[in-house]
Design a protein around this motif. Structure first.
Motif, mmCIF file in Angstrom:
data_model
loop_
_atom_site.group_PDB
_atom_site.id
_atom_site.type_symbol
_atom_site.label_atom_id
_atom_site.label_comp_id
_atom_site.label_asym_id
_atom_site.label_seq_id
_atom_site.Cartn_x
_atom_site.Cartn_y
_atom_site.Cartn_z
ATOM 1 N N LEU A 75 77.094 -5.187 4.142
ATOM 2 C CA LEU A 75 75.988 -5.887 3.471
ATOM 3 C C LEU A 75 74.692 -5.744 4.258
ATOM 4 O O LEU A 75 73.642 -5.447 3.698
ATOM 5 N N CYS A 79 71.723 -3.546 2.681
ATOM 6 C CA CYS A 79 70.780 -4.398 1.934
ATOM 7 C C CYS A 79 69.631 -4.920 2.786
ATOM 8 O O CYS A 79 68.820 -5.700 2.311
ATOM 9 N N MET A 131 67.632 -10.577 3.194
ATOM 10 C CA MET A 131 68.945 -11.140 2.880
ATOM 11 C C MET A 131 69.144 -12.430 3.657
ATOM 12 O O MET A 131 68.826 -12.494 4.847
ATOM 13 N N LEU A 161 68.051 -11.603 -1.131
ATOM 14 C CA LEU A 161 69.441 -11.531 -1.587
ATOM 15 C C LEU A 161 70.218 -12.634 -0.864
ATOM 16 O O LEU A 161 70.049 -12.818 0.344
ATOM 17 N N ALA A 202 79.597 -8.044 -5.419
ATOM 18 C CA ALA A 202 78.145 -7.898 -5.269
ATOM 19 C C ALA A 202 77.507 -7.478 -6.584
ATOM 20 O O ALA A 202 78.129 -6.782 -7.392
ATOM 21 N N CYS A 206 72.049 -5.896 -5.194
ATOM 22 C CA CYS A 206 72.517 -5.370 -3.898
ATOM 23 C C CYS A 206 72.617 -3.839 -3.950
ATOM 24 O O CYS A 206 72.229 -3.153 -2.997
#
Ligand SMILES: *Cc1c(COP(=O)(O)O)cnc(C)c1O
Length: 358
Positions: A75, A79, A131, A161, A202, A206
């Motif tokens: 992640l 991201c 994020m 996010l 996700a 993403c």
């Protein structure tokens, strides 16, 4: 006498796992090709059952990785170009934060003391995070972040996010997926399976972010980058030869949980948690670590037992229950008791009795 694991993970296996492992071995499932229609059907079944159990909407992909820790890694790597923000209240949220630091991102965090939650009447100023990373249920301390708090963070930062670690919260907690972007768990906790499978859920935002990172030249990894994972997940497949047995078993465990119904599972979990916390309030020598009831986890109950911790663990052991020790430097003063769907009410009642009398 067979002992029952009340450890917060790995933990007691869900009873259905036994028969399904035997079935998988006998039916040759473990030998099928991962591009075959048989495999695609297994992935599709697991996807469908998990979607139903957790109310996962369209627009979210279910991807299989090796562990929850890997999900954190992917992640951040896919991201976050520069800035991530972390709510840190224990060892697992710390791991999420360290992952970002080690991947050379500018990671910021809010830190609270052991056993405390976040006061979120005012959402902290996070300085344009790409994020926001939250451990919904911090397994090392038994502190949770109420979903409502997570939704208000989302409201304050709609462009960021929101990624949540639900390793020891799922399947009890069912997030409103429209208000988050990614959630992940591994299967050796609330799903009562052997370890070795991470599940990343996700959304399109993403995946789009991974594309934009790639286009601007930020490294997003190779075989398990989100673009590749998403492409294959869209075909109910993996980039690599996956943990097929794990994917199969997860489908069967979810099917079983669906036959009970999420509502009933959630209700029972709450009732069992109440039993344990009530017992701790009454206990002369053991106390709940988390004093603020609003942020007390219902799935991982952390008990302060001080110098008599070993004695308490032994009492539980002699009664047939293996409870977890404290995490890190609290290893020998605290115990952690898991309260997952496979843990039976009568066993929780027996454990509570031990606590009351301790
Ligand atoms: C156990 C745990 C992890 C790590 O899971 P792995 O499958 O070992 O990677 C991450 N977060 C939380 C909250 C956990 O409890």
């Amino acid at each position: 006498m067979k002992k029952i694991f009340f450890t917060p993970g790995p933990t007691e296996l869900y009873p259905v796992v036994h028969n399904e492992v035997v079935h998988a071995l006998n039916s040759g499932i473990c030998s099928i090709n991962h591009r075959s229609t048989e495999f695609i059907d297994i992935y599709r079944h697991t996807d469908l059952q998990l979607r139903k159990l957790m109310s996962i909407p369209d627009g979210f992909l279910i991807m299989f990785l090796s562990s929850a820790t890997e999900c954190m890694d992917r992640l951040i790597q896919n991201c976050v170009a520069e800035r991530s923000y972390h709510f840190v209240n224990g060892a697992f949220s710390e791991r999420f934060y360290r992952t970002a630091v080690e991947l050379r991102k500018e990671a910021s965090s809010i830190l609270v003391e052991h056993g405390h939650g976040f006061e979120l009447e005012e959402v902290p100023d996070m300085h344009k995070p790409e994020m926001i990373c939250i451990t919904q249920n911090e397994t090392s301390t038994g502190v949770c972040v109420p979903m409502e708090d997570i939704y208000s963070i989302r409201k304050a930062y709609p462009d960021a996010l929101i990624a949540i670690d639900i390793v020891t919260a799922a399947p009890f907690i069912r997030p409103d997926f429209r208000k988050i972007d990614a959630a992940f768990f591994s299967v050796q906790k609330g799903f009562g399976m052997p370890a070795g499978l991470g599940v990343l859920i996700a959304n399109d935002r993403c995946i789009a972010k991974a594309h934009s990172l790639k286009d601007s030249g930020v490294p997003i990894g190779s075989f398990h980058n989100l673009i590749s994972l998403a492409e294959y997940a869209g075909k109910y497949q993996n980039t690599e030869t996956p943990n097929l047995l794990g994917i199969y078993l997860l489908g069967k465990v979810c099917e079983h949980l669906n036959s009970i119904g999420h509502e009933k599972i959630a209700k029972e979990t709450s009732e069992k948690a109440e039993m344990l916390y009530d017992a701790l309030e009454k206990s002369p020598h053991a106390a709940p670590l988390v004093r603020d009831k609003r942020v007390r986890s219902k799935t991982v109950i952390v008990v302060q037992a001080g110098e008599r911790q070993a004695e308490l663990r032994k009492l539980a052991y002699d009664a047939g229950y293996i409870v977890g020790s404290g995490y890190g430097k609290y290893k020998s003063s605290e115990i952690r008791i898991a309260n997952f769907p496979m843990h039976l009410k009568e066993d929780v009642a027996a454990l509570s009795e031990i606590l009351v009398n301790f």
